[in-house]
Write a protein that holds these residues in place. Structure first.
Motif, mmCIF file in Angstrom:
data_model
loop_
_atom_site.group_PDB
_atom_site.id
_atom_site.type_symbol
_atom_site.label_atom_id
_atom_site.label_comp_id
_atom_site.label_asym_id
_atom_site.label_seq_id
_atom_site.Cartn_x
_atom_site.Cartn_y
_atom_site.Cartn_z
ATOM 1 N N ALA A 1 -34.540 -7.750 -27.765
ATOM 2 C CA ALA A 1 -35.783 -7.309 -27.126
ATOM 3 C C ALA A 1 -35.969 -7.967 -25.769
ATOM 4 O O ALA A 1 -36.391 -7.319 -24.804
ATOM 5 C CB ALA A 1 -36.969 -7.620 -28.038
ATOM 6 N N ALA A 2 -35.640 -9.260 -25.670
ATOM 7 C CA ALA A 2 -35.786 -9.973 -24.398
ATOM 8 C C ALA A 2 -34.785 -9.464 -23.369
ATOM 9 O O ALA A 2 -35.109 -9.328 -22.183
ATOM 10 C CB ALA A 2 -35.606 -11.470 -24.620
ATOM 11 N N GLY A 3 -33.575 -9.166 -23.800
ATOM 12 C CA GLY A 3 -32.594 -8.615 -22.867
ATOM 13 C C GLY A 3 -33.022 -7.270 -22.325
ATOM 14 O O GLY A 3 -32.855 -6.985 -21.135
ATOM 15 N N LEU B 1 -29.268 -1.771 -23.080
ATOM 16 C CA LEU B 1 -30.133 -0.750 -23.670
ATOM 17 C C LEU B 1 -31.410 -0.502 -22.871
ATOM 18 O O LEU B 1 -32.175 0.411 -23.192
ATOM 19 C CB LEU B 1 -30.507 -1.161 -25.097
ATOM 20 N N LEU B 2 -31.637 -1.282 -21.824
ATOM 21 C CA LEU B 2 -32.866 -1.159 -21.044
ATOM 22 C C LEU B 2 -33.154 0.272 -20.582
ATOM 23 O O LEU B 2 -34.314 0.699 -20.612
ATOM 24 C CB LEU B 2 -32.816 -2.116 -19.850
ATOM 25 N N PRO B 3 -32.161 1.076 -20.144
ATOM 26 C CA PRO B 3 -32.481 2.438 -19.689
ATOM 27 C C PRO B 3 -33.210 3.291 -20.721
ATOM 28 O O PRO B 3 -33.919 4.240 -20.360
ATOM 29 C CB PRO B 3 -31.110 3.027 -19.352
ATOM 30 N N LEU B 4 -33.054 2.969 -21.996
ATOM 31 C CA LEU B 4 -33.722 3.758 -23.032
ATOM 32 C C LEU B 4 -35.237 3.716 -22.890
ATOM 33 O O LEU B 4 -35.926 4.680 -23.245
ATOM 34 C CB LEU B 4 -33.332 3.241 -24.419
ATOM 35 N N HIS C 1 -26.233 -10.846 -27.639
ATOM 36 C CA HIS C 1 -27.400 -10.042 -28.007
ATOM 37 C C HIS C 1 -28.356 -9.872 -26.837
ATOM 38 O O HIS C 1 -29.002 -8.825 -26.708
ATOM 39 C CB HIS C 1 -28.083 -10.649 -29.233
ATOM 40 N N LEU C 2 -28.440 -10.855 -25.959
ATOM 41 C CA LEU C 2 -29.169 -10.650 -24.714
ATOM 42 C C LEU C 2 -28.497 -9.569 -23.871
ATOM 43 O O LEU C 2 -29.171 -8.694 -23.311
ATOM 44 C CB LEU C 2 -29.226 -11.966 -23.928
ATOM 45 N N GLU C 3 -27.170 -9.591 -23.800
ATOM 46 C CA GLU C 3 -26.435 -8.571 -23.044
ATOM 47 C C GLU C 3 -26.633 -7.192 -23.654
ATOM 48 O O GLU C 3 -26.751 -6.191 -22.929
ATOM 49 C CB GLU C 3 -24.948 -8.916 -23.007
ATOM 50 N N GLY D 1 -19.195 -3.000 -22.157
ATOM 51 C CA GLY D 1 -18.134 -3.843 -22.683
ATOM 52 C C GLY D 1 -18.444 -4.474 -24.023
ATOM 53 O O GLY D 1 -17.761 -5.410 -24.454
ATOM 54 N N LEU D 2 -19.463 -3.962 -24.702
ATOM 55 C CA LEU D 2 -19.860 -4.460 -26.016
ATOM 56 C C LEU D 2 -19.486 -3.401 -27.049
ATOM 57 O O LEU D 2 -20.164 -2.373 -27.166
ATOM 58 C CB LEU D 2 -21.359 -4.743 -26.055
#
Length: 270
Positions: free
Chosen positions: A242-244, A158-161, A151-153, A107-108
């Protein structure tokens, strides 16, 4: 089997700092050494790099979609040779499409820029860390509202990358008050600025509960010394991506330097 990459926030220095003479000569030596040793700290060679730089803002998240990005010499007043630097890392259309797909699915809204090159928040530090320039690299913009939650969202999306061999790097500075740093350049004895904010940021990033970490980062403006360290927050916001992308991984401070009258830190998750 691909091993999960960590996610990083690195301070990228000042302009083309690693390719200039300084007084004293070791002004950026500690920072350079940190970047030079970064690849050896990774679980394996990344398959690609995704960099979120403080020097690209767009009305919506925008991903670079260029097969061979040129360099953007987006700094001013430096020696002529610093406008002739090279770092010919390839882009990756496939990674750009994957990034946009993940963000849009969350949704971004995310668009593409097929013309943009690497700005100095990318090529200046990565020319030191990955001098062979042989790993595909893609740049992602900040969203111009600099909203912490968004930006956290984005990082969460992007975590799966990380499980696909992509090293996610936020590139900025934990202290970016140019008024103070220019005074230091002029030789004024200022001590070390930003220590209160750096202590708060370190406590926040290393908090064992990821939800609390996100809550505290979202309220960063209320931290001690926040607006002195970040009069405008574009150099801090890449840390939030990065933290997200860290998910529930714990954060650690992996580097601290005192340079140009200020403290600068790097953080790693995973």
């Amino acid at each position: 089997m691909v091993r999960r990459q960590p996610t990083l926030f690195i301070p990228h220095g000042g302009g083309p700092c690693f390719d200039m003479d300084w007084d004293p000569p070791d002004t950026w030596a500690r920072h350079r050494a940190f970047l030079e040793h970064l690849p050896a700290s990774l679980p394996e060679r990344p398959r690609a790099l995704l960099v979120i730089s403080a020097h690209w803002e767009a009305s919506r998240f925008t991903v670079q979609r260029h097969p061979a990005p040129p360099l953007l010499f987006d700094y001013y007043g430096f020696p002529p040779h610093t406008y002739e630097l090279t770092w010919p890392a390839p882009g990756s259309i496939a990674l750009a499409d994957r990034v946009a797909g993940l963000l849009n699915a969350a949704g971004l809204a995310c668009g593409f820029d097929a013309a943009r090159g690497f700005d100095h928040g990318v090529f200046v530090p990565l020319k030191v860390a990955f001098p062979a320039a042989d790993i595909p690299c893609v740049q992602l913009s900040l969203r111009a509202d600099l909203d912490p939650g968004a930006h956290l969202e984005a990082g969460q999306a992007l975590l799966p990358l990380r499980d696909e061999g992509v090293l996610i790097i936020g590139s900025g500075n934990t202290y970016h008050n140019m008024r103070v740093m220019m005074r230091a350049l002029r030789g004024e004895a200022l001590g070390v600025h930003g220590l209160d904010f750096d202590a708060w940021l370190t406590e926040t990033v290393t908090h064992p509960d990821a939800a609390e970490r996100a809550r505290r980062l979202s309220a960063w403006r209320h931290a001690p010394g926040a607006r002195e360290a970040a009069p405008r927050e574009e150099h801090l916001i890449p840390l939030f991506v990065a933290a997200g992308a860290a998910g529930t991984d714990h954060g650690t401070k992996c580097f601290e330097d005192h340079v140009l009258g200020a403290v600068e830190s790097a953080f790693r998750f995973g």
